[in-house]
Scaffold this active site. Sequence first.
Site, short mmCIF file in Angstrom:
data_model
loop_
_atom_site.label_atom_id
_atom_site.label_comp_id
_atom_site.label_asym_id
_atom_site.label_seq_id
_atom_site.Cartn_x
_atom_site.Cartn_y
_atom_site.Cartn_z
N LYS A 168 0.84 -1.20 0.00
CA LYS A 168 0.00 0.00 0.00
C LYS A 168 0.88 1.26 0.00
O LYS A 168 0.69 2.18 -0.78
CB LYS A 168 -0.88 -0.02 1.25
CG LYS A 168 -1.71 1.23 1.46
CD LYS A 168 -2.33 1.22 2.86
CE LYS A 168 -3.12 2.48 3.13
NZ LYS A 168 -4.34 2.57 2.32
N HIS A 201 -19.94 10.19 -5.40
CA HIS A 201 -18.59 9.71 -5.65
C HIS A 201 -17.84 10.58 -6.66
O HIS A 201 -16.65 10.39 -6.88
CB HIS A 201 -18.62 8.25 -6.10
CG HIS A 201 -18.94 7.34 -4.96
ND1 HIS A 201 -20.23 7.13 -4.54
CD2 HIS A 201 -18.15 6.63 -4.12
CE1 HIS A 201 -20.21 6.32 -3.49
NE2 HIS A 201 -18.96 6.00 -3.22
#
Length: 750
Positions: free
Chosen positions: A19, A692
């Site tokens: 990540k 979104h």
Amino acid sequence: MTRSANLGFPRIGLHRELKKSLEAYWKGAIDAGALDASGKALRARHWQLQRDAGIEVIPSNDFSFYDHVLDMTATLGAIPPRFESLADPTERYFAMARGTAAAPAMEMTKWFDTNYHYIVPELHRGQQFRLASNKAVDEVLEARALGIETRPVLVGPVTWLSLAKAKDDGLDPLTLLDAVLPVYAELLGTLKAIGTDWVQIDEPILALDLSAAQRAALRHAYEVLQPVAPRIMLTSYFGALGDNTELAAGLRVAGLHIDLVRAPEQLPAVLKALPADKLLSVGVIDGRNIWRADLDRQLALVNKAWDSVGPDRLEVAPSCSLLHSPVDLEAETELDPELRSWLAFATQKLSEVSALTLAMQKGRPAAKAAFEASAAAALSHRQSPRIHRAEVKGRAAASLPLNRASPFAIRRAAQRQRFGLPAFPTTTIGSFPQTQEVRKQRAAFKHGQIDAATYERFLEAETERAVRIQERIGLDVLVHGEFERNDMVEYFGEQLDGFAFTKNGWVQSYGSRCVKPPVIYGDVSRPQAMTVRWSAYAASLTDKPMKGMLTGPVTILQWSFVRVDQPRAETCRQIALAIRDEVLDLEAAGIGIIQIDEPALREGLPLRRSDWQEYLRWAVDCFRITASAVADATQVHTHMCYAEFNDIMPSIAEMDADVISIETSRSAMELLEAFRDFRYPNEIGPGVWDIHAPRVPSQPEMLALLRKAAEGIPGEQLWVNPDCGLKTRNWPEVEASLQNLVETARQLRA
Ligand SMILES: [Zn+2]
């Protein structure tokens, strides 16, 4: 000799190294070379770790920088036209996953019934394929250079095509099978040429209801591939083969892997159908959950397989790739020792596979220590008073009224009289922006840098600000904003008995995004009110109705690691009772409108249609348990988002919420057709603002959507609201958008 095998290891790294590298690369802080190096280091560490754990068949190509389905798409050269202009393969790969200013990302959806999301392949009529990546071959060579022979993993051609989306009307992706197979054949031929003995090909669609075309495609694919490939271990997982057992057993492959955790009952049928020349890989360690295995019980299962296929045709493995488990329990230094003794993460699961294999190879005494520790944990797990609480079990076993006191028409009249809302009432879904300041203060409180009183004062000020903004904008039903909540499941789990939280139990959700699901280990109950303090405080600030906000029992269940020593339905019922108590406390505190969110109701559907009805029965009943005790004049809302509801509409209606808000604006209200065709009886708030997208929707846009909604659904049933919660947006966007939304409702009323 029976061998130990693994089907895939978590890529993300114990400290979420992947990540961190990905996000640094996307920000431009590191270059592609540094990103590659971090992937290489993770792969080397994980191969070594698997070897050290005693795993004999170690996978490669299970690593991915974003998603293994996207990797297969890139390998097959199935690049959607809008990304073709990007020449650099790394740049193009991430553009496909994440989008660019010019080209929207490819769609993402859940991988079977997991919380992992894959990137949906896009296919056109006459689609050309070519071998466009050597990743699978490179990783075999990379491991070999470290002295480790691996079994590379590929997503199978029929699963890949079945998960793809046709971009041309009338195109069935399966008709492209003969175009895809030569690329698979070329890749498998190369793997064979470099001396790879075995490949693992995943065809998890074998756990689904298959069409005749899919069955024929599977038969054809392996007829074509088997002669050119290394020996193929064909894997299925996440459920029983069921009516696909004969098909799977008869495919031209050298071995078959089955999931005996989800479906232990399928073993006899598989043993009966399996031809005498095929290997059987038994998935007996749960790759999907965090519970330690009862090794004696699993050994009995492996023995049953052994009796039938003998020692040389048997592999012992996790049920599926360990992608869905956290990396290593060793990192959980703060967990209570008893609770910890009941758990196994990916690293521990490998040791369980090894112990079972060793017991098969040399007898159980050879793995004595592992079996003794497992037996001790199983015993304490069965008896611990922390898990089993008679009063909770007794309450859940009692029958409960599922119906509200009166039918909807009578409730509606009582609610209209109580609240006096205008036509097309306006509201929001619950959360307001979780600004940097909100997150900063929460972190400071968590780390002891500010005291509880200071933190509470901060939350009160934020809540009051949100209330004043909503009043100024003129919304009809207000919310408190949820500034005190970190997450819609964790917030409740932290306050319920029977839940535990890990420090490091991360699981990949998609790309660089990881989630840390709560662990439901024991009987669930609610020691005290969870949300009343904030809802009541916010209500005290205004004369407008204040909506209380709760997460529903199915969603809490769905987004947690759930105990496996009792049926999911029973655990869900316990959660439902806890939420029911909270609903009643909110009502008693004067909160007249209460929303119980169930965004995960649809995703809990079983993989096989024949199992849907049973699931929907208890899932809907659990929702009704939460809501049925309130007075007629108390209005119950629910919220759902980002799912197809068409096939479960009767169940949604059975939930009997007074109002449902749903995400619709991205599908241009298509979803509403389902509600219209079904004649949904209660009130509906179709989302008119796609939250979104970082933009402010205009009044004409929202008006057009609402007019479209009003074509199918009577105006007196309609509410006006955004698609979803607003925690990811910023305040200027929220204020401007809500102003437009309120103005749109006014226009509609006029
Ligand atoms: Zn939502």
